[in-house]
Design an enzyme around this catalytic site. Structure first.
Site, mmCIF file in Angstrom:
data_model
loop_
_atom_site.group_PDB
_atom_site.id
_atom_site.type_symbol
_atom_site.label_atom_id
_atom_site.label_comp_id
_atom_site.label_asym_id
_atom_site.label_seq_id
_atom_site.Cartn_x
_atom_site.Cartn_y
_atom_site.Cartn_z
ATOM 1 N N THR A 108 2.476 -5.012 0.098
ATOM 2 C CA THR A 108 2.604 -5.777 -1.192
ATOM 3 C C THR A 108 3.511 -6.682 -0.858
ATOM 4 O OG1 THR A 108 4.099 -3.897 -1.950
ATOM 5 C CG2 THR A 108 1.667 -3.878 -2.841
ATOM 6 N N THR B 177 1.940 -0.167 2.640
ATOM 7 C CA THR B 177 2.152 1.052 1.963
ATOM 8 C C THR B 177 0.942 1.975 1.915
ATOM 9 O OG1 THR B 177 4.202 -0.020 0.834
ATOM 10 C CG2 THR B 177 3.082 2.126 0.192
#
Length: 337
Positions: free
Chosen positions: A87, A12
């Site tokens: 993540t 991300t």
């Protein structure tokens, strides 16, 4: 001058919005654009640009290889390494790196919960904190760390605990080892780490270990499917303290002593795994010869088991010894299997 290498893998923090959703597209230089680190010199390495939900064991090994190569570099040696990472599976990459890390210099993973082109993105702060942590003399000897939302966390037992919150990571075993605030790194604790084990080879890439979570009505179908697919190991994420049911116990009993290693974990975020309950519970699994593992969450336990099985046979006593040495946080952590 302190030199820190930043290895970009995607995630991300390197993503932008597209018509098909948020996708990792940005290089390390783009992620670092505009960042100022004072007297810290930063060099960048673009290793891959993928969402971590797409990663395989092969991707994890490539990251391990890159880290090892940078730490062994004799010309312009680095003082620490930062890895920007998605993540979703950061906890898996972190534990692999920590299991094999045999250097005093810090290796720090970080990422973001908001895309790189978001106006209120958390990536820049996390990245700056990670670079400061990797450069901090206080963090030498702490192993592999995850830095996120101002917290410095040990790789061991740290996992993603929230899908969208900015403080998405937490250690389920020992808490944070420090913080980063106003450009200052503070270390409050030293994590206990077992002795490093050999780094992954190409055999790791294809070592299948399946993670099977228990639930009401679970049967032996997924266990049989894992074995049929060539699994070298199975991590059972039991209910509660580590329970299953009679059907699962029977299926697992038939695997003990074969070339498929079975290890018992739990689907619960915190607490020990123990053989307490009978009638299909953990006591029956332990009696059947299945070792329990309490120090690592099931996601990280799977990586440890795959790493070990990539170079070893599933001999019950050796698997049990390996689990005791590397998956359970205990005074015996530094024993060799």
């Amino acid at each position: 001058m302190t030199r820190i290498a930043v290895i970009a893998t995607g995630g991300t923090i390197a993503s932008t919005a597209t018509e098909g959703g948020v996708v990792a597209t940005r290089t390390a230089a783009a992620v670092l654009e505009g960042a100022v680190f004072g007297d810290i010199e930063v060099e960048t390495h673009d290793l891959m640009t993928v969402g971590s939900y797409r990663m395989t064991l092969g991707h994890l090994r490539l990251i391990s290889d890159e880290v090892d190569g940078l730490l062994r570099r004799s010309h312009d040696p680095v003082d620490g390494i930062v890895i920007t990472h998605g993540t979703d599976t950061m906890e898996e990459t972190a534990i692999l790196l920590d299991l094999v890390h045999d250097d005093e210099r810090p290796v720090v993973l970080t990422g973001a919960q908001r895309a790189g082109d978001a106006r209120d993105g958390d990536g820049p702060r996390n990245l700056a904190d990670a670079v400061l942590t990797a450069a901090s003399p206080q963090c030498r000897g702490l192993g592999v760390l995850i830095v996120f939302a101002g917290r410095v966390l040990p790789a061991r037992a740290t996992r993603k605990v929230h899908t969208t919150a900015l403080d998405a990571f937490r250690s389920t075993a020992c808490g944070a080892v420090g913080t980063v605030a106003d450009g200052t790194v503070t270390v409050d604790a030293v994590p206990r780490r077992p002795r490093p084990i050999p780094r992954p080879t190409a055999a790791f890439d294809d070592t299948r270990v399946d993670l099977l979570e228990m639930y009401p009505g679970a049967d032996d179908v997924l266990i049989a499917a894992a074995v049929s697919a060539g699994a070298r190991g199975i991590v059972l994420a039991g209910t509660g303290i580590g329970n299953a049911n009679p059907v699962v116990v029977t299926a697992v009993r038939g695997l003990v002593g074969t070339d498929v290693a079975v290890v018992l974990s739990t689907r619960v975020p915190e607490g020990p795994v123990q053989g307490v309950y009978g009638d299909g519970g953990g006591a029956d699994l332990v009696a059947a010869g299945v070792p329990t593992a309490s120090g690592l969450p099931a996601t990280q336990l799977r990586i440890l088991l795959a790493l070990w099985l990539s170079e070893n046979k599933a001999e019950p006593d050796r698997v049990r010894s390996m689990i005791a040495a590397h998956a359970d946080i205990a005074e015996e952590d530094n024993k060799e299997e």
